[in-house]
Scaffold this motif. Structure first.
Motif, PDB file in Angstrom:
ATOM      1  N   PRO A   1      56.935 -19.986  20.817  1.00  0.00           N
ATOM      2  CA  PRO A   1      56.723 -18.550  20.580  1.00  0.00           C
ATOM      3  C   PRO A   1      55.335 -18.093  21.041  1.00  0.00           C
ATOM      4  O   PRO A   1      54.330 -18.775  20.821  1.00  0.00           O
ATOM      5  CB  PRO A   1      56.882 -18.405  19.063  1.00  0.00           C
ATOM      6  CG  PRO A   1      57.640 -19.612  18.634  1.00  0.00           C
ATOM      7  CD  PRO A   1      57.237 -20.706  19.561  1.00  0.00           C
TER       8      PRO A   1
ATOM      9  N   LEU B   1      52.616 -14.864  20.922  1.00  0.00           N
ATOM     10  CA  LEU B   1      52.260 -13.653  20.189  1.00  0.00           C
ATOM     11  C   LEU B   1      51.062 -12.992  20.859  1.00  0.00           C
ATOM     12  O   LEU B   1      50.122 -13.679  21.287  1.00  0.00           O
ATOM     13  CB  LEU B   1      51.915 -13.986  18.734  1.00  0.00           C
ATOM     14  CG  LEU B   1      51.344 -12.844  17.879  1.00  0.00           C
ATOM     15  CD1 LEU B   1      52.391 -11.757  17.659  1.00  0.00           C
ATOM     16  CD2 LEU B   1      50.838 -13.376  16.542  1.00  0.00           C
TER      17      LEU B   1
ATOM     18  N   ALA C   1      56.304  -1.778  24.955  1.00  0.00           N
ATOM     19  CA  ALA C   1      56.785  -1.460  23.622  1.00  0.00           C
ATOM     20  C   ALA C   1      57.146   0.018  23.546  1.00  0.00           C
ATOM     21  O   ALA C   1      56.366   0.877  23.967  1.00  0.00           O
ATOM     22  CB  ALA C   1      55.722  -1.805  22.574  1.00  0.00           C
TER      23      ALA C   1
ATOM     24  N   THR D   1      61.140 -16.410  10.933  1.00  0.00           N
ATOM     25  CA  THR D   1      62.102 -15.316  10.999  1.00  0.00           C
ATOM     26  C   THR D   1      61.690 -14.156  10.091  1.00  0.00           C
ATOM     27  O   THR D   1      62.021 -13.001  10.375  1.00  0.00           O
ATOM     28  CB  THR D   1      63.487 -15.821  10.596  1.00  0.00           C
ATOM     29  OG1 THR D   1      63.401 -16.510   9.335  1.00  0.00           O
ATOM     30  CG2 THR D   1      64.047 -16.768  11.647  1.00  0.00           C
TER      31      THR D   1
ATOM     32  N   THR E   1      58.582 -12.406  12.121  1.00  0.00           N
ATOM     33  CA  THR E   1      58.952 -11.621  13.301  1.00  0.00           C
ATOM     34  C   THR E   1      59.610 -10.297  12.931  1.00  0.00           C
ATOM     35  O   THR E   1      59.684  -9.399  13.770  1.00  0.00           O
ATOM     36  CB  THR E   1      59.888 -12.430  14.205  1.00  0.00           C
ATOM     37  OG1 THR E   1      61.010 -12.899  13.436  1.00  0.00           O
ATOM     38  CG2 THR E   1      59.164 -13.622  14.812  1.00  0.00           C
TER      39      THR E   1
ATOM     40  N   ARG F   1      59.302  -6.865  19.080  1.00  0.00           N
ATOM     41  CA  ARG F   1      59.928  -7.783  20.026  1.00  0.00           C
ATOM     42  C   ARG F   1      59.810  -7.219  21.429  1.00  0.00           C
ATOM     43  O   ARG F   1      60.199  -6.072  21.694  1.00  0.00           O
ATOM     44  CB  ARG F   1      61.401  -7.981  19.668  1.00  0.00           C
ATOM     45  CG  ARG F   1      62.175  -8.861  20.641  1.00  0.00           C
ATOM     46  CD  ARG F   1      61.728 -10.295  20.589  1.00  0.00           C
ATOM     47  NE  ARG F   1      62.624 -11.165  21.350  1.00  0.00           N
ATOM     48  CZ  ARG F   1      62.406 -12.455  21.544  1.00  0.00           C
ATOM     49  NH1 ARG F   1      61.318 -13.013  21.031  1.00  0.00           N
ATOM     50  NH2 ARG F   1      63.250 -13.196  22.239  1.00  0.00           N
ATOM     51  N   LEU F   2      59.266  -8.018  22.349  1.00  0.00           N
ATOM     52  CA  LEU F   2      59.040  -7.577  23.721  1.00  0.00           C
ATOM     53  C   LEU F   2      60.164  -8.056  24.622  1.00  0.00           C
ATOM     54  O   LEU F   2      60.769  -9.107  24.394  1.00  0.00           O
ATOM     55  CB  LEU F   2      57.697  -8.105  24.238  1.00  0.00           C
ATOM     56  CG  LEU F   2      56.458  -7.704  23.422  1.00  0.00           C
ATOM     57  CD1 LEU F   2      55.223  -8.417  23.959  1.00  0.00           C
ATOM     58  CD2 LEU F   2      56.261  -6.197  23.447  1.00  0.00           C
ATOM     59  N   SER F   3      60.425  -7.287  25.657  1.00  0.00           N
ATOM     60  CA  SER F   3      61.471  -7.667  26.601  1.00  0.00           C
ATOM     61  C   SER F   3      61.109  -8.932  27.366  1.00  0.00           C
ATOM     62  O   SER F   3      61.988  -9.617  27.891  1.00  0.00           O
ATOM     63  CB  SER F   3      61.725  -6.523  27.592  1.00  0.00           C
ATOM     64  OG  SER F   3      60.534  -6.198  28.299  1.00  0.00           O
TER      65      SER F   3
ATOM     66  N   GLY G   1      60.075 -11.593  26.040  1.00  0.00           N
ATOM     67  CA  GLY G   1      60.400 -12.741  25.213  1.00  0.00           C
ATOM     68  C   GLY G   1      59.375 -13.027  24.142  1.00  0.00           C
ATOM     69  O   GLY G   1      59.634 -13.813  23.238  1.00  0.00           O
TER      70      GLY G   1
ATOM     71  N   TRP H   1      56.180 -11.546  21.284  1.00  0.00           N
ATOM     72  CA  TRP H   1      56.057 -10.574  20.206  1.00  0.00           C
ATOM     73  C   TRP H   1      54.684  -9.917  20.259  1.00  0.00           C
ATOM     74  O   TRP H   1      53.723 -10.495  20.786  1.00  0.00           O
ATOM     75  CB  TRP H   1      56.231 -11.235  18.843  1.00  0.00           C
ATOM     76  CG  TRP H   1      57.651 -11.571  18.500  1.00  0.00           C
ATOM     77  CD1 TRP H   1      58.568 -10.786  17.864  1.00  0.00           C
ATOM     78  CD2 TRP H   1      58.336 -12.798  18.773  1.00  0.00           C
ATOM     79  NE1 TRP H   1      59.767 -11.444  17.722  1.00  0.00           N
ATOM     80  CE2 TRP H   1      59.652 -12.677  18.275  1.00  0.00           C
ATOM     81  CE3 TRP H   1      57.948 -13.987  19.393  1.00  0.00           C
ATOM     82  CZ2 TRP H   1      60.581 -13.705  18.370  1.00  0.00           C
ATOM     83  CZ3 TRP H   1      58.872 -15.011  19.494  1.00  0.00           C
ATOM     84  CH2 TRP H   1      60.178 -14.858  18.986  1.00  0.00           C
TER      85      TRP H   1
END
Length: 375
Positions: free
Chosen positions: A161, A163, A180, A201, A204, A209-211, A213, A215
């Protein structure tokens, strides 16, 4: 048992004496008969035993969760139509010339080897979360753009992940650069909510959530004069480190207190400077200051030399010699028409040289962040 015996028990109870139980009543009566008449206790004065006041704590109100903020659009709806058509970073002649060079020259294998090595450095395994701070000496140097490029690059290459934290909350362009549509929860909101028992989970659910993938955690909702407290920043960064493999922090410009804190608490740092003589001089002063704070900071520092216009003509070799003090690395980010137009960064529209420079910058920053973790 006589009423006199009951009265005696009450007196002894008030004086702190032992109270007889019902199971020993017969034995006590036999002992009293053998010993003769029971001596009468002295009258108790009313003031000799004073009841102690009982201080009761007022009931604590239940802890209520913070109110859910209302989502705010990153771009006002009336401005959506003002966006122009996104341009490619390379012009048509540049793309055509590059295609011809690939056909006529035998440098494809070498380019592939360089790209493969860069990808391997970016994808190297990490044992704990790595945090990389991005800051600059002044506004307009391209700090948020560089932070967005790093975020997109890590999200593309890494499987853990990613960020991006906006620690520059005053009308910063980072959410727009990352695509965003709206923002809701901020750093200050999350600092009041986050708990060690939360799963990723749960976390988040408070992020954008970004396109790409990854955050995004916004610094604010774009309010004028919004500030981010250093204590809140520390709480958020310390708490989120175990959830995300890579964290990019878009900091305030130096010498703000939050930027200084981020420089000294992250595993690597990227210092963004414009490719001008004035920018080089000011950045060298900052690097000297960073080296004076702690000698381990310079080897984990990367300078991003940004070209915000096509007319910048700084000698990059001399700039690297001047800024590469104490082990700092200099990476040049070329002028790109797509970046210069503003708005959301679309990786497919970036110029070839820009994509390569962004990957090199991400590799240098990750390599330094991981190497510091091994020390």
């Amino acid at each position: 048992m006589s009423a006199q015996d009951d009265w005696q028990r009450e007196v002894f109870r008030e004086l702190g004496g032992a109270v007889e139980t019902a199971g020993t009543a017969g034995t006590a009566g036999t002992a009293e008969a053998a010993a003769g008449p029971v001596p009468q206790p002295q009258p108790v004065q009313p003031h000799s035993v004073q009841p102690q006041p009982v201080h009761q704590q007022p009931p604590q109100p239940p802890r209520l969760p913070p109110p859910t903020p209302v989502s705010v659009p990153v771009v006002a709806p009336e401005l959506a139509e003002a966006r122009g058509r996104a341009r490619h970073g390379d012009s048509i002649p540049q793309r055509a010339g590059r295609a011809m060079r690939r056909l006529l020259l035998s440098s494809t294998a070498q380019d592939t080897a360089v790209a493969t090595h860069t990808a391997q450095v970016i994808q190297q395994p990490i044992t704990t979360g790595r945090q990389i701070a991005v800051t600059s000496i002044r506004g307009g140097a391209g700090k948020s753009t560089v932070a967005a490029l790093l975020s997109l690059t890590y999200a593309h290459y890494r499987s853990d992940p990613v960020l991006t934290v906006e620690a520059d909350p005053a009308l910063g362009p980072l959410p727009l650069r990352l695509g965003a549509a709206e923002v809701r929860w901020s750093c200050a909101d999350l600092a009041r909510i986050i708990d060690p028992s939360m799963q990723i989970t749960d976390i988040t659910g408070y992020l954008v959530r970004l396109s790409s993938g990854g955050w995004l955690l916004p610094g604010s909702q774009g309010a004028v004069g919004a500030q981010l407290d250093v204590d809140i920043y520390r709480i958020v960064m310390t708490s989120l480190r175990r959830y995300f493999g890579t964290t990019i922090v878009d900091c305030e410009t130096l010498p703000a207190e939050l930027a200084r804190t981020a420089l000294t608490t992250t595993q690597a740092r990227v210092l963004v400077t414009p490719a001008t003589v004035e920018g080089l001089a000011a950045t060298r002063s900052v690097l000297d200051w960073v080296g004076g704070v702690h000698r381990s900071l310079l080897p984990t520092t990367v300078v991003a030399l940004t070209h915000t216009s096509p007319d910048m003509a700084v000698d990059e070799r001399r700039a690297a010699e001047h800024l590469g003090v104490g082990g700092a690395r200099v990476v040049s980010l070329p002028y790109d028409r797509h970046l210069a137009a503003g708005g959301q960064i679309q990786s497919a529209l970036l110029g070839q040289a820009t994509r390569e420079a962004a990957a090199q910058l991400a590799a240098e920053a990750m390599d330094r962040a991981v190497s510091r973790g091994r020390r």
